[in-house]
Scaffold this motif. Structure first.
Motif, PDB file in Angstrom:
ATOM      1  N   UNK A 266       0.821  -1.201   0.000  1.00 55.89           N
ATOM      2  CA  UNK A 266       0.000   0.000   0.000  1.00 55.89           C
ATOM      3  C   UNK A 266       0.856   1.252   0.000  1.00 55.89           C
ATOM      4  N   UNK A 267       2.097   1.113  -0.058  1.00 55.09           N
ATOM      5  CA  UNK A 267       2.973   2.283  -0.077  1.00 55.09           C
ATOM      6  C   UNK A 267       2.517   3.285  -1.129  1.00 55.09           C
ATOM      7  N   UNK A 268       2.471   4.547  -0.746  1.00 56.91           N
ATOM      8  CA  UNK A 268       2.059   5.581  -1.688  1.00 56.91           C
ATOM      9  C   UNK A 268       3.250   6.332  -2.250  1.00 56.91           C
TER      10      UNK A 268
ATOM     11  N   UNK B 182      -5.324  19.063  -7.357  1.00 57.82           N
ATOM     12  CA  UNK B 182      -5.197  19.268  -5.915  1.00 57.82           C
ATOM     13  C   UNK B 182      -4.524  18.082  -5.238  1.00 57.82           C
ATOM     14  N   UNK B 183      -4.464  16.967  -5.936  1.00 54.10           N
ATOM     15  CA  UNK B 183      -3.741  15.834  -5.379  1.00 54.10           C
ATOM     16  C   UNK B 183      -4.652  14.695  -4.976  1.00 54.10           C
ATOM     17  N   UNK B 184      -4.039  13.603  -4.567  1.00 55.91           N
ATOM     18  CA  UNK B 184      -4.795  12.385  -4.309  1.00 55.91           C
ATOM     19  C   UNK B 184      -5.689  12.506  -3.082  1.00 55.91           C
ATOM     20  N   UNK B 185      -5.548  13.576  -2.311  1.00 53.81           N
ATOM     21  CA  UNK B 185      -6.442  13.776  -1.166  1.00 53.81           C
ATOM     22  C   UNK B 185      -7.889  13.992  -1.575  1.00 53.81           C
TER      23      UNK B 185
ATOM     24  N   UNK C 102     -18.196  11.126 -17.127  1.00 52.77           N
ATOM     25  CA  UNK C 102     -18.012  12.253 -16.215  1.00 52.77           C
ATOM     26  C   UNK C 102     -17.353  13.428 -16.911  1.00 52.77           C
ATOM     27  N   UNK C 103     -17.980  14.609 -16.808  1.00 48.23           N
ATOM     28  CA  UNK C 103     -17.391  15.804 -17.424  1.00 48.23           C
ATOM     29  C   UNK C 103     -17.290  16.954 -16.446  1.00 48.23           C
ATOM     30  N   UNK C 104     -17.742  16.737 -15.259  1.00 52.00           N
ATOM     31  CA  UNK C 104     -17.742  17.842 -14.305  1.00 52.00           C
ATOM     32  C   UNK C 104     -16.416  17.950 -13.598  1.00 52.00           C
ATOM     33  N   UNK C 105     -16.469  18.589 -12.454  1.00 51.38           N
ATOM     34  CA  UNK C 105     -15.264  18.656 -11.669  1.00 51.38           C
ATOM     35  C   UNK C 105     -15.510  18.003 -10.328  1.00 51.38           C
ATOM     36  N   UNK C 106     -14.448  17.591  -9.722  1.00 47.30           N
ATOM     37  CA  UNK C 106     -14.567  16.953  -8.425  1.00 47.30           C
ATOM     38  C   UNK C 106     -14.926  18.008  -7.385  1.00 47.30           C
ATOM     39  N   UNK C 107     -15.878  17.676  -6.535  1.00 43.73           N
ATOM     40  CA  UNK C 107     -16.243  18.614  -5.468  1.00 43.73           C
ATOM     41  C   UNK C 107     -15.240  18.521  -4.347  1.00 43.73           C
TER      42      UNK C 107
END
Ligand SMILES: [Zn+2]
Length: 98
Positions: free
Chosen positions: A9-11, A77-80, A93-98
């Motif tokens: 699971x190392x990131x 913004x990153x994997x967070x 999907x065409x929107x943006x992540x909330x």
């Protein structure tokens, strides 16, 4: 209740060689641009360390059951802020992540 540590699971593994660093959970990483926003996308096997782990798809708002291969995506913004999508939902999907 101790669980065995999973070294896979190392990131912090090297990201520039996705084909070499395949793990149990994640497939190769790639980049997609939707409406000018660059997303990092990675396939996910659906396996999870937690027994009752599920994810909610932000496109259809349905659960992604454990064991279902699907996609994980995040923006600059990153994997967070990563979200789990059904594979078909990610395609639409065409929107943006909330
Ligand atoms: Zn979905």
């Amino acid at each position: 209740m101790p669980r065995s540590n999973r070294p896979r699971r190392s990131t912090s593994k090297r990201e520039e060689t996705p084909e070499v660093s395949r793990s149990v959970l994640y497939g190769a990483r790639r980049t997609e641009v939707k409406r000018g926003i660059e997303y990092t996308v990675q396939s996910h096997s659906g396996a999870a360390a937690e027994d009752d782990k599920t994810w909610t798809c932000p496109h259809c708002f349905l659960l992604i059951k454990r064991g279902t291969p699907h996609m994980v995506a995040w923006d600059e913004r990153g994997s967070g802020v990563r979200r789990h999508f059904h594979t078909n939902c990610w395609s639409k999907f065409q929107g943006r992540l909330e």
